[in-house]
Structure formats: structure tokens, C-alpha cells
Design a protein around this motif. Structure first.
Motif, PDB file in Angstrom:
ATOM      1  N   ILE A  48     -32.261  21.330   0.205  1.00  0.00           N
ATOM      2  CA  ILE A  48     -32.087  19.891   0.460  1.00  0.00           C
ATOM      3  C   ILE A  48     -31.213  19.683   1.675  1.00  0.00           C
ATOM      4  CG2 ILE A  48     -31.158  17.733  -0.455  1.00  0.00           C
ATOM      5  CD1 ILE A  48     -31.919  18.569  -3.203  1.00  0.00           C
ATOM      6  N   ASN A  49     -30.112  20.431   1.762  1.00  0.00           N
ATOM      7  CA  ASN A  49     -29.197  20.279   2.882  1.00  0.00           C
ATOM      8  C   ASN A  49     -29.862  20.631   4.212  1.00  0.00           C
ATOM      9  OD1 ASN A  49     -27.035  21.555   4.816  1.00  0.00           O
ATOM     10  ND2 ASN A  49     -25.960  20.121   3.500  1.00  0.00           N
ATOM     11  N   THR A  50     -30.745  21.626   4.182  1.00  0.00           N
ATOM     12  CA  THR A  50     -31.403  22.046   5.417  1.00  0.00           C
ATOM     13  C   THR A  50     -32.447  21.033   5.852  1.00  0.00           C
ATOM     14  OG1 THR A  50     -31.120  24.331   4.707  1.00  0.00           O
ATOM     15  CG2 THR A  50     -32.633  23.946   6.523  1.00  0.00           C
ATOM     16  N   ILE A  51     -33.250  20.587   4.894  1.00  0.00           N
ATOM     17  CA  ILE A  51     -34.393  19.756   5.250  1.00  0.00           C
ATOM     18  C   ILE A  51     -33.968  18.312   5.497  1.00  0.00           C
ATOM     19  CG2 ILE A  51     -35.054  19.143   2.893  1.00  0.00           C
ATOM     20  CD1 ILE A  51     -37.884  19.522   3.644  1.00  0.00           C
ATOM     21  N   ASP A  52     -32.996  17.817   4.767  1.00  0.00           N
ATOM     22  CA  ASP A  52     -32.670  16.390   4.818  1.00  0.00           C
ATOM     23  C   ASP A  52     -31.188  16.197   4.495  1.00  0.00           C
ATOM     24  OD1 ASP A  52     -32.688  13.685   4.798  1.00  0.00           O
ATOM     25  OD2 ASP A  52     -34.347  13.456   3.387  1.00  0.00           O
ATOM     26  N   PRO A  53     -30.313  16.463   5.488  1.00  0.00           N
ATOM     27  CA  PRO A  53     -28.872  16.406   5.216  1.00  0.00           C
ATOM     28  C   PRO A  53     -28.390  15.042   4.726  1.00  0.00           C
ATOM     29  CG  PRO A  53     -29.324  16.830   7.565  1.00  0.00           C
ATOM     30  CD  PRO A  53     -30.622  16.908   6.854  1.00  0.00           C
ATOM     31  N   ILE A  54     -29.029  13.973   5.187  1.00  0.00           N
ATOM     32  CA  ILE A  54     -28.586  12.639   4.755  1.00  0.00           C
ATOM     33  C   ILE A  54     -28.846  12.449   3.261  1.00  0.00           C
ATOM     34  CG2 ILE A  54     -28.931  10.163   5.068  1.00  0.00           C
ATOM     35  CD1 ILE A  54     -29.662  10.741   7.960  1.00  0.00           C
ATOM     36  N   PHE A  55     -30.026  12.918   2.826  1.00  0.00           N
ATOM     37  CA  PHE A  55     -30.361  12.843   1.408  1.00  0.00           C
ATOM     38  C   PHE A  55     -29.380  13.685   0.593  1.00  0.00           C
ATOM     39  CE2 PHE A  55     -32.908  14.489  -2.242  1.00  0.00           C
ATOM     40  CZ  PHE A  55     -33.115  13.282  -2.878  1.00  0.00           C
ATOM     41  N   HIS A  56     -29.037  14.859   1.121  1.00  0.00           N
ATOM     42  CA  HIS A  56     -28.097  15.721   0.401  1.00  0.00           C
ATOM     43  C   HIS A  56     -26.746  15.047   0.255  1.00  0.00           C
ATOM     44  CE1 HIS A  56     -25.488  19.466  -0.013  1.00  0.00           C
ATOM     45  NE2 HIS A  56     -26.222  19.411  -1.087  1.00  0.00           N
ATOM     46  N   GLU A  57     -26.307  14.365   1.325  1.00  0.00           N
ATOM     47  CA  GLU A  57     -25.046  13.646   1.260  1.00  0.00           C
ATOM     48  C   GLU A  57     -25.067  12.586   0.170  1.00  0.00           C
ATOM     49  OE1 GLU A  57     -23.173  11.503   4.748  1.00  0.00           O
ATOM     50  OE2 GLU A  57     -23.517  13.495   5.598  1.00  0.00           O
TER      51      GLU A  57
END
Lengths: 305, 252
Positions: A158-167
Motif C-alpha cells: 500500500i505504501n509503495t503503490i499509494d502513499p496517500i492512501f497508506h497515510e
């Protein structure tokens, strides 16, 4: 033909690289996915002075090697980000400057201290002369790495593909990336003995980039990266068995390089030479690709991540 | 009258003492589709960050009603999204379920069915096994909406979700937002398409450089307000007014 199996140092080396491949494959795969391939290379050199100092002070103690390597890695990483923020030099140039200094410093100390370890094995590895303690280090590295990946693979994806979503999902989004960088350094230390400081990253990056040409799901990517890493190690070891003048590190990385070029030429996401040459497929590339992807999806097991 | 989900009074937001949003007061009702409109740099994304709990206010108060929602779904702007990651469309949608699975949980049959339903709802079930890098911008946005469905959140934050997509996709995804509201979910929607705000949103927050207006879309989105709050230029406003000269309503 299999006479190399009769030598215990070869069996040890084969076993060590099997375990090492399990460990470095996921780390290398995510280094490539996170576009940190070159940063990983720089990190491999940045940790050298730490290892050397630990080495000079307390011999080949695994614990002090880890402490030394990790501290040197943290110092270089922190200095890099400090220089990038506070001075006109950007991050890449800061990192390049610092790791070169670190590497030179490490080799300087090693030579000046008159260490018993020859420079050649420091630079290129000596997997054929592996001792019990190094086997233990590789085993511990693999254990920590695989347990960690069982726990952090999903957040890391998740952090790699979409950091904003991970946040938005995680209270401490930085934790996963920091733990990953710790695993990188740990695996560099594990690979260091086998491949030397100049080649350690080769076993992480090349199998991963080669595998990336073949796959379209993360599960297949991780499996194929492991297989390529293992093939490189074992073929490389056998080559350096028959050519005793060739150090094991470059032999292993060169095999990985050959796998990379074969993948580049033939894999569906490389140049895909076979597909281009076949006249039927020329006009319908997009639809064939789409169909083959759909078929892959149907054929592949129904497991979701 | 629906209960209040959250209310903000004199909310000032920003980074390191540099305020971006000053003294804003508004209220989000449960089941609302709440629009946030404003010029670039007026603090729309900053507000989303604060709602997520990632950025504490510099001043003022943000108070949740009876309970703060346990799951807040968030669909941010595209920057930083890596569409070359080796993942299929259905895996991207499945990401919405991962936090609920715990550390070692697996995606079970029921969850897979939910994923399929979500992919059908967003119109991309046919490309469920396609890798992400082959998707168009519209298809990717549909996949991200499918992920948002899977998150099953009672509060959904969408930051400019239609920036790179075509009209058909936008229209279809807007019906999905209507459905969410009908299911009792609350949606906070940062948007530049003012006609969509008028048609689909119950309330709107218009952000300007020196404050904000809050109220019902028809009362807030007048050309006069939009010019005053820096969203429209005077020439654009004159053009809009001439367009609507023959109608009673003055909004865009």
C-alpha cells in the motif's frame, strides 16, 4: 560432473546461498518497486566503514558487524537528508558524495589496520570459505526478513503503490518504510560475506529487474525473483568452482546479468522478441496482450493477496 | 433532522504556523454529501488531511458528533500513485479490505464476492484481471472507487476524484456517491465541477483566501460569491451571468 558436491565447502556455500536467496529476494523486489535500486547500491557502500571498524575492533563478530553497519548506514542516510534540506546540493549528489567518502574511508581503515582479511575478499566476497558464524548471520537475517515480510508485505505494498492512501489508513505510515530500510541494511550485511561490498546489491537488484519483465502480479514477482536469485548463486558457485581464479561474487552477479539479458530479450514486458517476429501478432498486439493477460488471470490460482 | 457528524468552529489549518485556512466554521450532517470548493491553494486538501486526523488544527475546534467514524475512507489526488506496480485491478480493490483482515488474514470467499460486486458496480468487472499499468485514467479511477466501496466506511473523503476522467465516468461515479448517501454514509467531496455540486451535494464550503462561506449550494454558489472568494474571475462571471440572463437562478 557432480564432483563439486563432494567438497564440504561447496555444500556449505550452496546451502548458505539458498537461505540468502530466500532473504534477499523480497528485499530486492521491493527496492526495485520503490525505485530505490541506486539508493540500495549506495547504501551497500555507505555501511563499509562501520563494518570495517567493527571488524578491526572485535574481529568477525556478527553482532558488532550488524551494529557497525547499521550505525554507518543511519549516519549516511541522516547526513544525506540534512545536506539535501540545508544546502544547495540535492539528495542524489549528497548521497553519492557521502557513500564514496564512506567507501574510501572503509578501505583506508581496513588497509591501514593491516587486517588479516584480504582486500579482495572484502570487495568481492568469499562464499567458498564461509565459517559457522557467517552461516548463522545469514540464517538469522533470513529468519528476521521472512518473518518481517509476513507482517509488513501488505502495508508495504500500500505504501509503495499509494502513499496517500497508506497515510489515511495507518497511524504511523513511516514505520513500515523505516523497517524496510532496516531489512535492506541487514540483508546487505548478510550478502556482504558472500558477494563482497561491490557485488552485494547485485544479488538483490538483478534477479528482481529480470523477474519484473515476466510477471504482472506481485506474488509471481516475488517467487520468480527468488528463483532467479537462487539460479544465479548456484550456477555462479559452480562456475567459480571450475575457475578457481574467479571470485565467487562477480561470477554470481554475472550469471544474474545473463538471466537479466535473456529476460530483457524474450520476456513479454521486455523486448518480447518472439512475439515481434511472429507475423500474426504484429497488428493485434494490444488485443493479444489483453487476452493473454486475461488468460493468465484465469489460469492463475484464485488466491487473492 | 439528521444528527451532526462533525462541526468545526473557527478552524485554522496550516503547516508550521503558516495558516492556509483561516477561521472556518461549518457543520457536516450524517448522510450529507458535503462539497468543498475553492481556488488552488485555498486549503482543500489540507482540510481533508485534518479530517483524517493527520494534521492537528493550528487554532479553533473540530468536534465529532456522537462518535467519530471508526473507518474513514480516503481517495486522494493521483500524485504519488504508482500504476506500474505489478498488481491486478481486483488486487487494488482488495486493498480496501486489508486493514480489516489483521496481519495474517486471508481474503476469503465472502470478501471476494464483495470485490466482484464492487467491480461490477463501478463497471470494470471485465478488466478485473488486467494489470494496473494498462488502465486508462478513467478505468483507474473506477478501480479506486471500487476499493473505496470495499472499505465500507461511514465517512468517505474524496479529493478531486474527477480531475482526469471523462464526463461519462464522472456521471457514473456520481451516481455511486448518491448511493452512498442513500445508504447513510457521509461523503466529503472536493470538487471543481460546480454543476455537479449543485446536483449532488446538500451543503458546500466555499474556501477563499480570507475565509469561507458555508451553506446550501444554491445560496452559496452565486457568481457574486464565487468572484469574491477568488474562484471565478470577473470576466468569467460576466459570461456566466449573460448565459443565465434569461433565468431566475443566478448560480452557475
Amino acid at each position: 560432473m557432480f564432483e563439486w558436491l563432494e567438497y564440504s565447502f561447496m555444500v556449505r556455500a550452496l546451502a548458505a546461498t539458498l537461505v540468502l536467496s530466500f532473504s534477499v529476494a523480497p528485499v530486492g523486489a521491493f527496492l526495485v518497486l520503490r525505485r530505490l535500486s541506486l539508493a540500495g547500491e549506495a547504501m551497500a557502500h555507505a555501511i563499509v566503514p562501520g563494518i570495517v571498524i567493527a571488524f578491526v575492533v572485535s574481529g568477525l563478530s556478527v553482532v558488532s558487524m550488524i551494529i557497525g553497519g547499521l550505525s554507518a548506514g543511519v549516519v549516511v542516510a541522516a547526513l544525506t537528508s540534512l545536506l539535501a534540506r540545508r544546502t544547495i546540493i540535492r539528495e542524489d549528489a549528497s548521497l553519492a558524495s557521502l557513500y564514496l567518502i564512506a567507501l574510501a574511508l572503509g578501505i583506508f581503515i581496513l588497509s591501514a589496520a593491516g587486517s588479516a582479511v584480504p582486500l579482495k575478499s572484502f570487495l568481492f566476497g568469499s562464499i567458498l570459505g564461509i565459517d559457522d558464524e557467517t552461516l548463522l548471520l545469514i540464517g538469522a537475517t533470513a529468519t528476521i526478513t521472512l518473518i518481517s515480510f509476513a507482517l509488513i508485505t501488505r502495508p508495504l505494498i500500500i505504501n509503495t503503490i499509494d502513499p496517500i492512501f497508506h497515510e489515511s489508513q495507518s497511524k504511523h505510515p513511516g514505520l513500515v518504510t523505516q523497517w524496510f530500510m532496516f531489512l535492506v541494511v541487514l540483508n546487505l550485511l548478510g550478502a556482504f560475506k558472500a558477494l563482497g561490498t561491490l557485488m552485494a546489491v547485485g544479488l538483490m537488484i538483478l534477479p528482481a529487474t529480470a523477474a519484473r519483465y515476466w510477471v504482472s502480479t506481485i506474488t509471481h514477482f516475488l517467487i520468480l525473483t527468488f528463483l532467479f536469485a537462487l539460479m544465479s548463486c548456484w550456477i555462479g558457485l559452480i562456475v567459480s568452482f571450475y575457475l578457481p581464479e574467479v571470485p565467487s561474487g562477480p561470477a554470481i552477479v554475472l550469471v544474474a546479468g545473463i538471466i537479466f539479458f535473456i529476460s530483457l530479450i524474450f520476456a513479454p514486458q521486455g523486448f518480447h522478441v518472439v512475439n515481434r517476429l511472429s507475423p500474426d501478432n504484429n497488428e493485434k498486439t494490444t488485443s493479444t496482450q489483453l487476452n493473454s493477460t486475461l488468460n493468465q488471470g484465469e489460469l492463475s490460482d484464485e488466491k487473492n493477496l | 433532522m439528521q444528527p451532526t457528524l462533525l462541526s468545526a468552529a473557527g478552524l485554522t489549518l496550516g503547516y508550521r504556523d503558516v495558516p492556509i485556512l483561516k477561521g472556518v466554521t461549518f457543520e457536516v450532517t450524517l448522510g450529507d454529501v458535503f462539497a468543498v470548493v475553492g481556488q488552488n491553494g485555498s486549503g482543500k486538501s489540507t482540510l481533508i488531511k485534518t479530517l483524517l486526523g493527520n494534521l492537528p488544527p493550528l487554532a479553533g475546534e473540530l468536534r465529532w458528533g456522537n462518535t467519530k467514524p471508526e473507518i474513514i475512507a480516503c481517495l486522494g489526488q493521483g500524485s504519488g500513485f504508482d500504476n506500474h506496480f505489478p498488481l491486478r485491478v481486483r488486487d487494488l480493490a482488495a486493498m480496501g479490505a486489508w486493514p480489516g483482515l489483521g496481519i495474517l488474514g486471508k481474503v476469503d470467499k465472502a470478501c471476494q464476492n464483495r470485490i466482484n460486486t464492487a467491480l461490477e458496480r463501478t463497471g470494470i468487472i471485465e478488466i478485473a484481471d488486467m494489470p494496473l499499468y494498462k488502465l486508462s485514467a478513467g478505468q483507474l479511477q473506477r478501480a479506486l472507487f471500487a476499493r473505496t466501496i470495499i472499505q465500507n466506511a461511514s465517512l468517505i473523503l474524496l479529493d478531486e476524484p474527477f480531475t482526469a476522467v471523462d464526463q461519462t465516468t464522472e456521471a457514473e461515479l456520481l451516481t455511486l456517491i448518491d448511493d452512498w448517501a442513500a445508504e447513510g454514509r457521509t461523503v466529503v467531496l472536493v470538487l471543481h465541477d460546480l454543476s455537479a455540486v449543485l446536483q449532488h451535494c446538500n451543503s458546500v464550503l466555499l474556501l477563499g483566501s480570507d475565509g469561507a462561506l458555508f451553506g446550501q449550494p444554491k445560496q452559496i454558489l452565486t457568481t457574486h460569491n464565487l468572484v469574491n472568494y477568488g474562484y471565478l474571475s470577473q470576466s468569467q462571471a460576466t459570461w456566466f451571468e449573460s448565459m443565465y440572463a434569461n433565468q431566475d437562478e443566478q448560480y452557475v
